[in-house]
Design a protein around this motif. Sequence first.
Motif, PDB file in Angstrom:
ATOM      1  N   CYS A  41       0.833  -1.207   0.000  1.00 46.40           N
ATOM      2  CA  CYS A  41       0.000   0.000   0.000  1.00 46.40           C
ATOM      3  C   CYS A  41       0.868   1.258   0.000  1.00 46.40           C
ATOM      4  O   CYS A  41       2.042   1.217   0.347  1.00 46.40           O
ATOM      5  CB  CYS A  41      -0.970  -0.023   1.168  1.00 46.40           C
ATOM      6  SG  CYS A  41      -0.240   0.428   2.740  1.00 46.40           S
ATOM      7  N   PRO A  42       0.280   2.373  -0.430  1.00 48.39           N
ATOM      8  CA  PRO A  42       1.056   3.598  -0.626  1.00 48.39           C
ATOM      9  C   PRO A  42       1.303   4.428   0.633  1.00 48.39           C
ATOM     10  O   PRO A  42       2.042   5.403   0.569  1.00 48.39           O
ATOM     11  CB  PRO A  42       0.192   4.401  -1.612  1.00 48.39           C
ATOM     12  CG  PRO A  42      -1.199   3.913  -1.377  1.00 48.39           C
ATOM     13  CD  PRO A  42      -1.080   2.487  -0.949  1.00 48.39           C
ATOM     14  N   CYS A  43       0.734   4.074   1.767  1.00 50.84           N
ATOM     15  CA  CYS A  43       0.920   4.946   2.929  1.00 50.84           C
ATOM     16  C   CYS A  43       2.283   4.711   3.586  1.00 50.84           C
ATOM     17  O   CYS A  43       2.925   3.690   3.353  1.00 50.84           O
ATOM     18  CB  CYS A  43      -0.233   4.787   3.918  1.00 50.84           C
ATOM     19  SG  CYS A  43      -0.216   3.249   4.833  1.00 50.84           S
ATOM     20  N   ASP A  44       2.711   5.645   4.397  1.00 50.07           N
ATOM     21  CA  ASP A  44       4.043   5.602   4.986  1.00 50.07           C
ATOM     22  C   ASP A  44       4.271   4.359   5.836  1.00 50.07           C
ATOM     23  O   ASP A  44       5.362   3.808   5.870  1.00 50.07           O
ATOM     24  CB  ASP A  44       4.283   6.848   5.851  1.00 50.07           C
ATOM     25  CG  ASP A  44       4.489   8.078   4.990  1.00 50.07           C
ATOM     26  OD1 ASP A  44       4.814   7.911   3.796  1.00 50.07           O
ATOM     27  OD2 ASP A  44       4.318   9.187   5.505  1.00 50.07           O
ATOM     28  N   SER A  45       3.252   3.920   6.526  1.00 53.72           N
ATOM     29  CA  SER A  45       3.427   2.787   7.434  1.00 53.72           C
ATOM     30  C   SER A  45       3.292   1.448   6.725  1.00 53.72           C
ATOM     31  O   SER A  45       3.491   0.407   7.322  1.00 53.72           O
ATOM     32  CB  SER A  45       2.411   2.873   8.569  1.00 53.72           C
ATOM     33  OG  SER A  45       1.112   2.918   8.044  1.00 53.72           O
ATOM     34  N   GLN A  46       2.957   1.476   5.432  1.00 45.57           N
ATOM     35  CA  GLN A  46       2.728   0.244   4.662  1.00 45.57           C
ATOM     36  C   GLN A  46       1.888  -0.738   5.482  1.00 45.57           C
ATOM     37  O   GLN A  46       2.298  -1.855   5.792  1.00 45.57           O
ATOM     38  CB  GLN A  46       4.043  -0.381   4.213  1.00 45.57           C
ATOM     39  CG  GLN A  46       4.740   0.494   3.190  1.00 45.57           C
ATOM     40  CD  GLN A  46       5.633  -0.280   2.248  1.00 45.57           C
ATOM     41  OE1 GLN A  46       6.318  -1.199   2.634  1.00 45.57           O
ATOM     42  NE2 GLN A  46       5.627   0.089   0.979  1.00 45.57           N
ATOM     43  N   CYS A  47       0.692  -0.294   5.815  1.00 48.48           N
ATOM     44  CA  CYS A  47      -0.175  -1.043   6.713  1.00 48.48           C
ATOM     45  C   CYS A  47      -0.719  -2.308   6.043  1.00 48.48           C
ATOM     46  O   CYS A  47      -1.114  -3.243   6.723  1.00 48.48           O
ATOM     47  CB  CYS A  47      -1.329  -0.160   7.171  1.00 48.48           C
ATOM     48  SG  CYS A  47      -2.434   0.364   5.852  1.00 48.48           S
ATOM     49  N   ARG A  68     -11.013  -5.686  -2.119  1.00 47.79           N
ATOM     50  CA  ARG A  68     -11.567  -5.591  -0.766  1.00 47.79           C
ATOM     51  C   ARG A  68     -10.450  -5.394   0.256  1.00 47.79           C
ATOM     52  O   ARG A  68     -10.552  -4.575   1.161  1.00 47.79           O
ATOM     53  CB  ARG A  68     -12.364  -6.861  -0.450  1.00 47.79           C
ATOM     54  CG  ARG A  68     -13.288  -6.702   0.737  1.00 47.79           C
ATOM     55  CD  ARG A  68     -14.202  -7.903   0.895  1.00 47.79           C
ATOM     56  NE  ARG A  68     -13.450  -9.123   1.120  1.00 47.79           N
ATOM     57  CZ  ARG A  68     -13.524 -10.220   0.356  1.00 47.79           C
ATOM     58  NH1 ARG A  68     -14.323 -10.248  -0.681  1.00 47.79           N
ATOM     59  NH2 ARG A  68     -12.817 -11.280   0.632  1.00 47.79           N
ATOM     60  N   LEU A  69      -9.371  -6.140   0.115  1.00 47.48           N
ATOM     61  CA  LEU A  69      -8.250  -5.993   1.041  1.00 47.48           C
ATOM     62  C   LEU A  69      -7.603  -4.613   0.896  1.00 47.48           C
ATOM     63  O   LEU A  69      -7.172  -4.015   1.874  1.00 47.48           O
ATOM     64  CB  LEU A  69      -7.215  -7.090   0.787  1.00 47.48           C
ATOM     65  CG  LEU A  69      -7.645  -8.501   1.179  1.00 47.48           C
ATOM     66  CD1 LEU A  69      -6.631  -9.525   0.673  1.00 47.48           C
ATOM     67  CD2 LEU A  69      -7.802  -8.624   2.687  1.00 47.48           C
ATOM     68  N   ALA A  70      -7.563  -4.124  -0.342  1.00 49.87           N
ATOM     69  CA  ALA A  70      -6.937  -2.825  -0.596  1.00 49.87           C
ATOM     70  C   ALA A  70      -7.684  -1.701   0.112  1.00 49.87           C
ATOM     71  O   ALA A  70      -7.088  -0.698   0.501  1.00 49.87           O
ATOM     72  CB  ALA A  70      -6.880  -2.548  -2.096  1.00 49.87           C
ATOM     73  N   ALA A  71      -8.983  -1.889   0.311  1.00 49.39           N
ATOM     74  CA  ALA A  71      -9.788  -0.856   0.964  1.00 49.39           C
ATOM     75  C   ALA A  71      -9.404  -0.676   2.431  1.00 49.39           C
ATOM     76  O   ALA A  71      -9.805   0.291   3.072  1.00 49.39           O
ATOM     77  CB  ALA A  71     -11.270  -1.211   0.846  1.00 49.39           C
ATOM     78  N   ARG A  72      -8.621  -1.608   2.973  1.00 50.49           N
ATOM     79  CA  ARG A  72      -8.179  -1.485   4.362  1.00 50.49           C
ATOM     80  C   ARG A  72      -7.177  -0.373   4.571  1.00 50.49           C
ATOM     81  O   ARG A  72      -6.994   0.100   5.682  1.00 50.49           O
ATOM     82  CB  ARG A  72      -7.483  -2.779   4.804  1.00 50.49           C
ATOM     83  CG  ARG A  72      -8.425  -3.907   5.046  1.00 50.49           C
ATOM     84  CD  ARG A  72      -7.582  -5.035   5.578  1.00 50.49           C
ATOM     85  NE  ARG A  72      -8.338  -6.261   5.673  1.00 50.49           N
ATOM     86  CZ  ARG A  72      -7.781  -7.451   5.926  1.00 50.49           C
ATOM     87  NH1 ARG A  72      -6.479  -7.533   6.066  1.00 50.49           N
ATOM     88  NH2 ARG A  72      -8.519  -8.509   6.004  1.00 50.49           N
ATOM     89  N   CYS A  73      -6.428  -0.054   3.535  1.00 49.36           N
ATOM     90  CA  CYS A  73      -5.382   0.955   3.700  1.00 49.36           C
ATOM     91  C   CYS A  73      -6.022   2.311   3.896  1.00 49.36           C
ATOM     92  O   CYS A  73      -6.751   2.788   3.026  1.00 49.36           O
ATOM     93  CB  CYS A  73      -4.462   0.988   2.487  1.00 49.36           C
ATOM     94  SG  CYS A  73      -3.278   2.354   2.576  1.00 49.36           S
TER      95      CYS A  73
END
Length: 90
Positions: A41-47, A68-73
Amino acid sequence: MVGASLRASDHSKKEIRKVLEKLTAAGWTIHADGHWGKLYCPCDSQCTTIPVSSTPQNDVNHARRIARLAARCPLPEDSPQRSLTGKRRD
Ligand SMILES: [Zn+2]
């Protein structure tokens, strides 16, 4: 990190390519791993990381699962990348 960087267009299944193209446009990256690759995922924490299969039993279901999993970020509301998610039409 893991293996070589992959592109959405490297995937052989059309349904999977579509969801990968949408995600990479929103800043997600793909690296070679496991049976094909893994999305980061693109966020800093790579959640969120999502395994992507090269030959899923059902392409459509696998594409849906990825989405669906991608929507978690949780990208922040004001992120310019957020506006791309699910809205790109090329
Ligand atoms: Zn994230």
